[in-house]
Design a protein around this motif. Sequence first.
Motif, PDB file in Angstrom:
ATOM      1  N   ARG A 101      -4.196  10.421   0.280  1.00  0.00           N
ATOM      2  CA  ARG A 101      -4.923   9.254  -0.206  1.00  0.00           C
ATOM      3  C   ARG A 101      -4.068   8.016   0.003  1.00  0.00           C
ATOM      4  NH1 ARG A 101      -5.141   9.692  -6.826  1.00  0.00           N
ATOM      5  NH2 ARG A 101      -2.898   9.404  -7.211  1.00  0.00           N
ATOM      6  N   ILE A 102      -4.770   6.896   0.066  1.00  0.00           N
ATOM      7  CA  ILE A 102      -4.119   5.595   0.198  1.00  0.00           C
ATOM      8  C   ILE A 102      -4.416   4.799  -1.057  1.00  0.00           C
ATOM      9  CG2 ILE A 102      -4.123   3.406   1.453  1.00  0.00           C
ATOM     10  CD1 ILE A 102      -4.629   5.021   4.001  1.00  0.00           C
ATOM     11  N   LEU A 103      -3.349   4.192  -1.608  1.00  0.00           N
ATOM     12  CA  LEU A 103      -3.483   3.341  -2.784  1.00  0.00           C
ATOM     13  C   LEU A 103      -3.235   1.892  -2.395  1.00  0.00           C
ATOM     14  CD1 LEU A 103      -1.370   5.387  -5.358  1.00  0.00           C
ATOM     15  CD2 LEU A 103      -3.817   5.529  -4.934  1.00  0.00           C
ATOM     16  N   ASP A 104      -3.970   0.991  -3.027  1.00  0.00           N
ATOM     17  CA  ASP A 104      -3.719  -0.433  -2.790  1.00  0.00           C
ATOM     18  C   ASP A 104      -2.567  -0.900  -3.684  1.00  0.00           C
ATOM     19  OD1 ASP A 104      -4.803  -0.768  -5.352  1.00  0.00           O
ATOM     20  OD2 ASP A 104      -6.706  -1.557  -4.611  1.00  0.00           O
ATOM     21  N   ASP A 105      -2.284  -2.174  -3.680  1.00  0.00           N
ATOM     22  CA  ASP A 105      -1.159  -2.715  -4.446  1.00  0.00           C
ATOM     23  C   ASP A 105      -1.366  -2.650  -5.958  1.00  0.00           C
ATOM     24  OD1 ASP A 105       0.263  -3.208  -2.124  1.00  0.00           O
ATOM     25  OD2 ASP A 105      -0.495  -5.255  -1.936  1.00  0.00           O
ATOM     26  N   GLN A 106      -2.591  -2.374  -6.403  1.00  0.00           N
ATOM     27  CA  GLN A 106      -2.874  -2.197  -7.821  1.00  0.00           C
ATOM     28  C   GLN A 106      -2.925  -0.717  -8.195  1.00  0.00           C
ATOM     29  OE1 GLN A 106      -4.931  -4.466  -5.905  1.00  0.00           O
ATOM     30  NE2 GLN A 106      -3.388  -5.958  -6.524  1.00  0.00           N
ATOM     31  N   ARG A 117       1.807  13.031  -4.889  1.00  0.00           N
ATOM     32  CA  ARG A 117       3.185  12.579  -4.713  1.00  0.00           C
ATOM     33  C   ARG A 117       3.241  11.478  -3.667  1.00  0.00           C
ATOM     34  NH1 ARG A 117       3.147  17.757  -4.616  1.00  0.00           N
ATOM     35  NH2 ARG A 117       3.838  18.030  -2.498  1.00  0.00           N
ATOM     36  N   HIS A 118       4.111  10.556  -3.903  1.00  0.00           N
ATOM     37  CA  HIS A 118       4.308   9.414  -3.013  1.00  0.00           C
ATOM     38  C   HIS A 118       5.010   9.870  -1.731  1.00  0.00           C
ATOM     39  CE1 HIS A 118       5.088   5.233  -1.997  1.00  0.00           C
ATOM     40  NE2 HIS A 118       6.347   5.559  -1.777  1.00  0.00           N
ATOM     41  N   ILE A 119       4.495   9.436  -0.586  1.00  0.00           N
ATOM     42  CA  ILE A 119       5.144   9.708   0.697  1.00  0.00           C
ATOM     43  C   ILE A 119       5.829   8.454   1.206  1.00  0.00           C
ATOM     44  CG2 ILE A 119       4.816  10.312   3.118  1.00  0.00           C
ATOM     45  CD1 ILE A 119       2.473  12.042   2.278  1.00  0.00           C
ATOM     46  N   ALA A 120       5.079   7.336   1.250  1.00  0.00           N
ATOM     47  CA  ALA A 120       5.650   6.117   1.826  1.00  0.00           C
ATOM     48  C   ALA A 120       4.852   4.895   1.393  1.00  0.00           C
ATOM     49  CB  ALA A 120       5.633   6.203   3.346  1.00  0.00           C
ATOM     50  N   MET A 145       0.835  -1.161   0.000  1.00  0.00           N
ATOM     51  CA  MET A 145       0.000   0.000   0.000  1.00  0.00           C
ATOM     52  C   MET A 145       0.888   1.235   0.000  1.00  0.00           C
ATOM     53  SD  MET A 145      -3.096  -1.184   2.462  1.00  0.00           S
ATOM     54  CE  MET A 145      -4.279  -0.248   1.544  1.00  0.00           C
ATOM     55  N   LYS A 146       0.297   2.361  -0.429  1.00  0.00           N
ATOM     56  CA  LYS A 146       1.056   3.601  -0.516  1.00  0.00           C
ATOM     57  C   LYS A 146       0.254   4.761   0.064  1.00  0.00           C
ATOM     58  CE  LYS A 146       3.108   2.082  -4.823  1.00  0.00           C
ATOM     59  NZ  LYS A 146       3.014   2.229  -6.264  1.00  0.00           N
ATOM     60  N   LEU A 147       0.974   5.694   0.652  1.00  0.00           N
ATOM     61  CA  LEU A 147       0.394   6.943   1.125  1.00  0.00           C
ATOM     62  C   LEU A 147       0.883   8.045   0.202  1.00  0.00           C
ATOM     63  CD1 LEU A 147      -1.180   8.552   3.302  1.00  0.00           C
ATOM     64  CD2 LEU A 147       1.011   8.783   4.519  1.00  0.00           C
ATOM     65  N   GLN A 148      -0.061   8.869  -0.285  1.00  0.00           N
ATOM     66  CA  GLN A 148       0.289   9.977  -1.159  1.00  0.00           C
ATOM     67  C   GLN A 148      -0.301  11.279  -0.636  1.00  0.00           C
ATOM     68  OE1 GLN A 148      -1.071   8.809  -5.104  1.00  0.00           O
ATOM     69  NE2 GLN A 148       0.971   8.006  -5.547  1.00  0.00           N
ATOM     70  N   ILE A 149       0.315  12.402  -1.038  1.00  0.00           N
ATOM     71  CA  ILE A 149      -0.147  13.735  -0.650  1.00  0.00           C
ATOM     72  C   ILE A 149      -0.322  14.585  -1.897  1.00  0.00           C
ATOM     73  CG2 ILE A 149       2.179  14.657  -0.311  1.00  0.00           C
ATOM     74  CD1 ILE A 149       0.995  16.254   2.108  1.00  0.00           C
ATOM     75  N   ASN A 150      -1.301  15.478  -1.841  1.00  0.00           N
ATOM     76  CA  ASN A 150      -1.515  16.474  -2.894  1.00  0.00           C
ATOM     77  C   ASN A 150      -1.622  17.816  -2.180  1.00  0.00           C
ATOM     78  OD1 ASN A 150      -2.577  18.264  -4.773  1.00  0.00           O
ATOM     79  ND2 ASN A 150      -3.756  16.684  -5.800  1.00  0.00           N
ATOM     80  N   ASP A 151      -0.576  18.625  -2.301  1.00  0.00           N
ATOM     81  CA  ASP A 151      -0.618  19.941  -1.669  1.00  0.00           C
ATOM     82  C   ASP A 151      -0.351  21.070  -2.660  1.00  0.00           C
ATOM     83  OD1 ASP A 151       2.085  19.556  -2.021  1.00  0.00           O
ATOM     84  OD2 ASP A 151       2.651  20.221  -0.030  1.00  0.00           O
ATOM     85  N   SER A 152      -0.162  20.703  -3.927  1.00  0.00           N
ATOM     86  CA  SER A 152       0.086  21.743  -4.930  1.00  0.00           C
ATOM     87  C   SER A 152      -0.418  21.341  -6.311  1.00  0.00           C
ATOM     88  CB  SER A 152       1.585  22.063  -4.979  1.00  0.00           C
ATOM     89  OG  SER A 152       2.318  20.915  -5.334  1.00  0.00           O
ATOM     90  N   GLY A 153      -1.439  20.522  -6.369  1.00  0.00           N
ATOM     91  CA  GLY A 153      -2.051  20.171  -7.647  1.00  0.00           C
ATOM     92  C   GLY A 153      -1.724  18.807  -8.212  1.00  0.00           C
ATOM     93  N   SER A 154      -0.753  18.110  -7.642  1.00  0.00           N
ATOM     94  CA  SER A 154      -0.455  16.766  -8.133  1.00  0.00           C
ATOM     95  C   SER A 154      -0.159  15.839  -6.955  1.00  0.00           C
ATOM     96  CB  SER A 154       0.732  16.794  -9.100  1.00  0.00           C
ATOM     97  OG  SER A 154       1.890  17.250  -8.444  1.00  0.00           O
TER      98      SER A 154
END
Length: 67
Positions: free
Chosen positions: A43-48, A12-15, A1-10
Amino acid sequence: MKLQINDSGSWRHIAAFAQEDERDVRARSVKLLVVINERAKLRILDDQNSATATCKGPDFNWCEVPR
């Protein structure tokens, strides 16, 4: 799983993290978001690489993404 952030329009992967750590990742990432940028979204992404949950202000509650 992945944690991502959007703070400027796109997004980005955090961890990357294991599914069994998702509850802790959600709780801790919201605390960070409130402090660093109340306009950002997470947002959180799954393995897909499909979004499974999102979080944004002003309430910073996690919402499941409908499938």
